[in-house]
Design an enzyme around this catalytic site. Structure first.
Site, PDB file in Angstrom:
ATOM      1  N   LEU A 241       0.836  -1.201   0.000  1.00  0.00           N
ATOM      2  CA  LEU A 241       0.000   0.000   0.000  1.00  0.00           C
ATOM      3  C   LEU A 241       0.872   1.252   0.000  1.00  0.00           C
ATOM      4  O   LEU A 241       0.542   2.253  -0.644  1.00  0.00           O
ATOM      5  CB  LEU A 241      -0.925   0.002   1.219  1.00  0.00           C
ATOM      6  N   TYR A 242       1.978   1.207   0.739  1.00  0.00           N
ATOM      7  CA  TYR A 242       2.911   2.340   0.747  1.00  0.00           C
ATOM      8  C   TYR A 242       3.359   2.660  -0.672  1.00  0.00           C
ATOM      9  O   TYR A 242       3.332   3.820  -1.110  1.00  0.00           O
ATOM     10  CB  TYR A 242       4.117   2.006   1.630  1.00  0.00           C
TER      11      TYR A 242
END
Length: 383
Positions: A241-242
């Site tokens: 997700l980062y």
């Protein structure tokens, strides 16, 4: 004068009808008057309620204003003083995430050469805020003022731009880390996407518009197995997700460059290390576990291959950041309107000499003079 009996029992039916009509008339007027009175009272109550709510709103807004950690004549004076330029052809830079690892180093480097620097940081608790407070003290001692606030606070960001005509923005504020996204995914969207948009909105509306340099990440290469990485490689397969939020940031900044004429430079950092570093980085956790006699987990990749990271020393990252500011070119918009094409650039900032994780552990063992307890694991997190 009619008697009470005449009034109650009239001898003439017509008289009774006339009096009855008058009575009904009077009742109607009383009713109408009563209804009008009720209506006026209702209006009065509505007005009173509205006044109360407005007063409550005023009190709430006022209390927020008076208890806010920013604003006021003295605060503005500190901002302007910190933003003063002390060299010819210098720049005035707003550094977001200034109390962070990279942000504090970049801020010091800019101030040292005579540029004006104002920092902003929200001092969140992703890792121990006392480390950020210590960095803040270091910056304060060098005459750098740090605003405690969130980049999602549009009023605060607008106030900063109203107070100082920044020539450049060094955007380093972000929610970092890969694994933490499983615990708190919303923090990544809040900081890395919403916060970025809030900042860019202020930049595109500023007059003059500043040039923007911001931290993307090497994580955008995701599942790409081609090495060494190139800025032209695919970045549409994020593995965390980062990474996805950083990739989204690259698309968002491109949009603001295209529509509003903002000069944008994105920097893809590769595993930054050095003094005042983030305690969640592997070399810190490895060191702590080795000294405490605890096992350390060493991940392996495909076919049990050793994973490698392109460790980049903080001084090299600072040089890349400052160099990007110096060569950023000018934004071409004014008041949110584009006047012509503006520079849009993306650079990798890395060491180009990857170091395997077992090699890193061996280096730590040598300097700590303690043998590590290694626990190998076949599953590896992608960058």
């Amino acid at each position: 004068m009619p008697s009470l009996e005449d009034e109650l029992f009239p001898s003439t039916p017509g008289k009774f009808k006339i009096d009855r009509a008058n009575t009904m008339n009077r009742q109607f007027h009383r009713c109408f008057a009563s209804t009008s009175t009720m209506f006026l009272w209702a209006l009065f109550l509505v007005a009173l309620t509205a006044s109360y709510l407005s007063f409550q709103s005023f009190v709430y807004t006022g209390s927020r204003y008076f208890t806010a950690s920013w604003g006021g004549i003295q605060w503005e004076k500190q901002i302007r003083h910190s933003a003063q330029i002390h060299r010819s052809n210098g720049m005035s830079v707003l550094v977001t995430g200034a109390a962070g690892f990279v942000g504090s180093h970049v801020s010091l480097a800019l101030k040292k050469r005579g540029d004006g620097v104002v920092g902003i940081d929200n001092f969140n608790n992703y890792y121990d805020p006392s480390l950020k407070r210590a960095r803040k003290s270091l910056l304060n001692n060098q005459g750098i003022f740090i605003v405690e606030g969130d980049i999602n606070d549009a009023r605060l960001i607008a106030k900063l731009f109203d107070t100082v005509a920044f020539t450049h923005v060094m955007h380093l504020a972000a929610q970092a880390g890969v694994r933490y996204a499983m615990e708190n995914p919303h923090s990544y969207v809040h900081s890395n996407i919403a916060g970025l948009v809030t900042l860019l909105e202020a930049c595109k509306s500023a007059n003059p518009q500043p040039s923007v340099v911001w931290a993307s990440s090497s994580s955008v290469y995701g599942l790409n197995e081609k090495v060494p990485f190139s800025e032209t490689d695919r970045t549409d397969q994020p593995a965390s997700l980062y990474a996805a939020t950083k990739k989204a940031g690259e698309e968002i900044t491109h949009t603001y460059n295209h529509i509003y004429g903002l000069s944008i430079t994105g920097l893809r950092f590769f595993t930054v290390y050095g003094p005042w570093g983030r305690p969640d980085m592997a070399y810190f956790s490895f060191t702590r576990n080795i000294l405490q006699g605890k096992p350390i987990t060493v991940y392996r990749g495909k076919d049990r291959a050793d994973l490698a990271r392109d460790f980049t020393f903080i001084d090299d990252i600072v040089k890349g950041c400052v160099g990007s500011l110096d060569t950023s070119g000018k934004s071409t918009g004014s008041g949110g309107k584009k006047r012509g094409p503006a520079p849009y650039r993306i650079f990798n900032l890395g060491n180009t000499s990857p170091v395997t994780v077992p090699t890193l552990v061996s280096i730590l063992e040598r300097h700590l003079k303690v043998k590590a307890k290694r626990k190998f694991c076949g599953y590896a997190w992608k960058r």
